[in-house]
Design a protein around this motif. Structure first.
Motif, short mmCIF file in Angstrom:
data_model
loop_
_atom_site.label_atom_id
_atom_site.label_comp_id
_atom_site.label_asym_id
_atom_site.label_seq_id
_atom_site.Cartn_x
_atom_site.Cartn_y
_atom_site.Cartn_z
N LEU A 124 0.84 -1.19 0.00
CA LEU A 124 0.00 0.00 0.00
C LEU A 124 0.88 1.25 0.00
N THR A 125 1.88 1.27 0.89
CA THR A 125 2.69 2.47 1.11
C THR A 125 3.54 2.82 -0.11
N GLU A 126 3.65 4.13 -0.37
CA GLU A 126 4.51 4.64 -1.44
C GLU A 126 5.44 5.69 -0.86
N THR A 154 6.87 1.16 -1.27
CA THR A 154 8.02 1.12 -0.36
C THR A 154 7.60 0.66 1.02
N SER A 155 8.57 0.22 1.80
CA SER A 155 8.33 -0.22 3.18
C SER A 155 7.45 -1.46 3.23
N ILE A 156 7.66 -2.36 2.29
CA ILE A 156 6.79 -3.54 2.19
C ILE A 156 7.43 -4.75 2.89
N SER A 157 6.74 -5.28 3.89
CA SER A 157 7.24 -6.47 4.60
C SER A 157 7.36 -7.63 3.62
N PHE A 158 8.46 -8.36 3.69
CA PHE A 158 8.75 -9.51 2.80
C PHE A 158 8.96 -9.10 1.34
N ILE A 360 4.81 1.69 13.99
CA ILE A 360 4.67 2.43 12.72
C ILE A 360 3.87 1.59 11.70
N GLY A 361 4.33 0.34 11.48
CA GLY A 361 3.70 -0.52 10.48
C GLY A 361 2.22 -0.70 10.73
N ASP A 362 1.43 -0.77 9.64
CA ASP A 362 -0.03 -0.94 9.72
C ASP A 362 -0.71 0.30 10.27
N ALA A 365 0.41 5.42 15.75
CA ALA A 365 -0.50 5.70 16.88
C ALA A 365 -1.39 6.91 16.58
N GLN A 366 -0.82 7.93 15.94
CA GLN A 366 -1.63 9.12 15.64
C GLN A 366 -2.80 8.76 14.71
N ILE A 367 -2.51 7.94 13.71
CA ILE A 367 -3.56 7.58 12.75
C ILE A 367 -4.62 6.71 13.45
N MET A 368 -4.19 5.83 14.35
CA MET A 368 -5.15 4.99 15.08
C MET A 368 -6.06 5.85 15.96
N VAL A 382 -11.36 13.73 10.76
CA VAL A 382 -10.27 13.34 9.85
C VAL A 382 -9.94 14.52 8.93
N PRO A 383 -8.66 14.56 8.42
CA PRO A 383 -8.23 15.73 7.67
C PRO A 383 -9.07 16.02 6.42
N TYR A 384 -9.67 14.98 5.77
CA TYR A 384 -10.52 15.24 4.59
C TYR A 384 -11.60 14.19 4.50
C1 LIG Z 1 7.93 -2.60 10.43
C2 LIG Z 1 7.08 -2.00 9.33
C3 LIG Z 1 6.39 -2.82 8.46
C4 LIG Z 1 5.63 -2.27 7.44
N1 LIG Z 1 5.02 -3.11 6.56
C5 LIG Z 1 4.29 -2.58 5.52
C6 LIG Z 1 3.70 -3.44 4.54
O1 LIG Z 1 3.83 -4.67 4.59
N2 LIG Z 1 2.98 -2.87 3.55
C7 LIG Z 1 2.81 -1.51 3.44
O2 LIG Z 1 2.13 -1.07 2.51
N3 LIG Z 1 3.38 -0.67 4.35
C8 LIG Z 1 4.11 -1.17 5.38
N4 LIG Z 1 4.73 -0.34 6.29
C9 LIG Z 1 4.60 1.10 6.11
C10 LIG Z 1 3.69 1.75 7.14
O3 LIG Z 1 2.36 1.35 6.98
C11 LIG Z 1 3.86 3.28 7.05
O4 LIG Z 1 5.20 3.55 7.37
C12 LIG Z 1 2.94 4.01 7.98
O5 LIG Z 1 1.62 3.94 7.53
C13 LIG Z 1 3.33 5.50 8.14
O6 LIG Z 1 3.56 6.10 6.92
P1 LIG Z 1 4.90 6.95 6.66
O7 LIG Z 1 6.03 6.11 7.08
O8 LIG Z 1 4.88 7.43 5.26
O9 LIG Z 1 4.82 8.17 7.66
P2 LIG Z 1 4.14 9.60 7.38
O10 LIG Z 1 2.77 9.41 6.85
O11 LIG Z 1 5.07 10.43 6.60
O12 LIG Z 1 4.04 10.16 8.86
C14 LIG Z 1 5.18 10.62 9.57
C15 LIG Z 1 4.77 10.95 10.99
O13 LIG Z 1 3.75 11.97 10.98
C16 LIG Z 1 2.58 11.50 11.66
N5 LIG Z 1 1.37 11.98 10.97
C17 LIG Z 1 1.07 11.93 9.66
N6 LIG Z 1 -0.13 12.51 9.43
C18 LIG Z 1 -0.59 12.92 10.62
C19 LIG Z 1 -1.78 13.58 11.07
N7 LIG Z 1 -2.76 13.94 10.21
N8 LIG Z 1 -1.92 13.86 12.40
C20 LIG Z 1 -0.96 13.50 13.29
N9 LIG Z 1 0.18 12.87 12.92
C21 LIG Z 1 0.35 12.59 11.62
C22 LIG Z 1 2.65 9.98 11.60
O14 LIG Z 1 1.90 9.38 12.64
C23 LIG Z 1 4.16 9.74 11.73
O15 LIG Z 1 4.54 9.79 13.06
C24 LIG Z 1 5.53 -0.87 7.29
C25 LIG Z 1 6.23 -0.04 8.18
C26 LIG Z 1 7.02 -0.59 9.16
C27 LIG Z 1 7.81 0.31 10.07
#
Ligand SMILES: Cc1cc2nc3c(=O)[nH]c(=O)nc-3n(C[C@H](O)[C@H](O)[C@H](O)COP(=O)(O)OP(=O)(O)OC[C@H]3O[C@@H](n4cnc5c(N)ncnc54)[C@H](O)[C@@H]3O)c2cc1C
Length: 384
Positions: A124-126, A154-158, A360-362, A365-368, A382-384
């Protein structure tokens, strides 16, 4: 109200506990140095029936409930948090495929997933969109019976070990946001896909990394859910993984606590066992309290899911809270082992590094917390 597991659940817990003790614990640190999950181990976990046991038998499962899935993941994670990614991600992806894949696709891939023959990643993540996942840019363009994929995940497990991947890509316009995103089950072993691997702080054997799609193809019949509905439909599966992730983090915390109580009873300072000092026992007593409470929250969430009751709020609570509780509990255990705890002779440092990633993954905490607020007051939160 009944807090007890059933006789079947207790029996399964015993089998998994034994497996973790004999097969996972002794090699926990060596496995990290090896850098990948041995295929033999994945097959063994599959053979034991630990991957997606909630699936019906005709799709490779055992028709068990979601609480039992949680028990299995917690026990495996007690032995090795990283190995527990296999049943955790397996359960999430199996749930997505069972719900949204066309029957022929589910029948082909789910039994292979449950046998541990294939690892399915989820992308999902880019680079420019993580928390704001709905604004992903990867493109899927239809050409006859196939979609052509271009973009980077990016950041894709496995990323470097998975054979298949659930990929989210834009089939509609960018302005459409979440609507306009479709999900596909994509073969990663094709010329249009290249992979890289990150050097992570923990969970090293999971091999998180990037996937690059350059004119990669996926047959149109490998789409999950409706066109343009992938995001909204498939994201619902995350309520499941969030409770499982909570247990996956609490398992290692329980392991560290179980090792630290006897240590402080044995180790002496100032003429007494450390266990005589409240400054030593109280942090552990507090950790036991928080770990126990978070554990109950995770099982309640899975129980709600088993009853077909709403559990989005509870799942988000599990996901923001349990990984933090686990990390802090393990950190306390490390500190109470004194200088020795800081060395790699003890597993606490590895457990701490491992569980940190799932803060962070999934979803962070802020998003949850944003999800919890949205469930309470609606979309104004939510922002939008
Ligand atoms: C161990 C691990 C495994 C992962 N596995 C996968 C996977 O298998 N597949 C996949 O698709 N992704 C995976 N991810 C990616 C993960 O889902 C993302 O890293 C995560 O959703 C956060 O996105 P970001 O890193 O781009 O942070 P950003 O979105 O850039 O956020 C950076 C910081 O800003 C905070 N933030 C952002 N917006 C707000 C807001 N509106 N209000 C308050 N705070 C905010 C965030 O909480 C964070 O602390 C994995 C990440 C990790 C670390």
């Amino acid at each position: 109200m009944d807090f007890s597991f059933t006789q079947d659940q207790i029996a399964i817990r015993e089998v998994v506990r034994q497996f973790a003790k004999e097969r996972l614990v002794p090699e926990y640190q060596a496995r990290e140095r090896g850098g990948t999950i041995d295929k033999k181990l994945t097959l063994e976990i599959g053979k034991m029936g630990f991957i997606a046991p909630a699936l019906p038998e005709n799709l490779g499962g055992h028709g068990l409930d979601n609480v039992t899935t949680g028990i299995i993941i917690e026990e495996i994670a007690t032995g090795d948090h990283s190995v527990a990614y296999i049943p955790m991600l397996g359960a999430l992806n199996a749930d997505i495929l069972r719900t949204h894949a066309p029957p022929e696709m589910a029948e082909e891939w789910l039994p292979r997933l449950t046998r541990g023959e294939v690892i399915i990643a989820l992308a999902l993540t880019e680079p420019q969109s993580g928390s704001d996942a709905a604004h992903l840019r990867m493109k899927a363009r239809r050409e006859g019976d196939v979609f052509i994929l271009n973009g980077e995940k990016t950041s894709i497990s496995f990323a470097d070990q998975a054979e298949m991947c659930i990929v989210f890509a834009r089939t509609g316009e960018e302005e459409a946001g979440a609507r306009g995103v479709s999900a596909f089950l994509v073969d990663l072993n094709q010329p249009g896909v290249t992979r890289t691997r990150f050097d992570d702080v923990g969970t090293k054997i999971v091999g998180r990394g990037s996937l690059f799609f350059e004119d990669a193809t996926v047959p149109a019949n490998m789409m999950l859910g409706g066109e343009g509905k992938g995001f909204t439909q498939v994201m619902r599966g995350f309520d499941f993984s969030r409770a499982l992730i909570g247990l996956q983090c609490l398992g290692p915390a329980q392991a560290s606590l179980a090792e630290t109580w006897p240590y402080i009873a044995e180790r002496k300072a100032f003429g007494s066992p450390l266990a005589r000092f409240e400054g030593v026992t109280f942090p552990l007593a507090e950790a036991e309290t928080l770990v126990g409470a978070a554990n109950l929250l995770c099982y309640k969430t899975l129980w709600l899911r088993d009853q077909g009751l709403p559990h989005t709020t509870e799942a988000a609570m599990c996901k923001w809270w349990a990984p933090i509780v686990a990390y802090e509990a393990i950190q306390n255990c490390l500190l109470l082992h004194g200088h020795a705890g800081y060395s790699t002779d003890f597993p606490h440092q590895q457990r701490m590094r491992d569980v940190l990633g799932l803060q962070i993954g999934d979803g962070t905490a802020q998003i949850m917390k944003m999800i919890i607020a949205r469930e309470k007051v609606g979309r104004i939160a939510v922002p939008y």
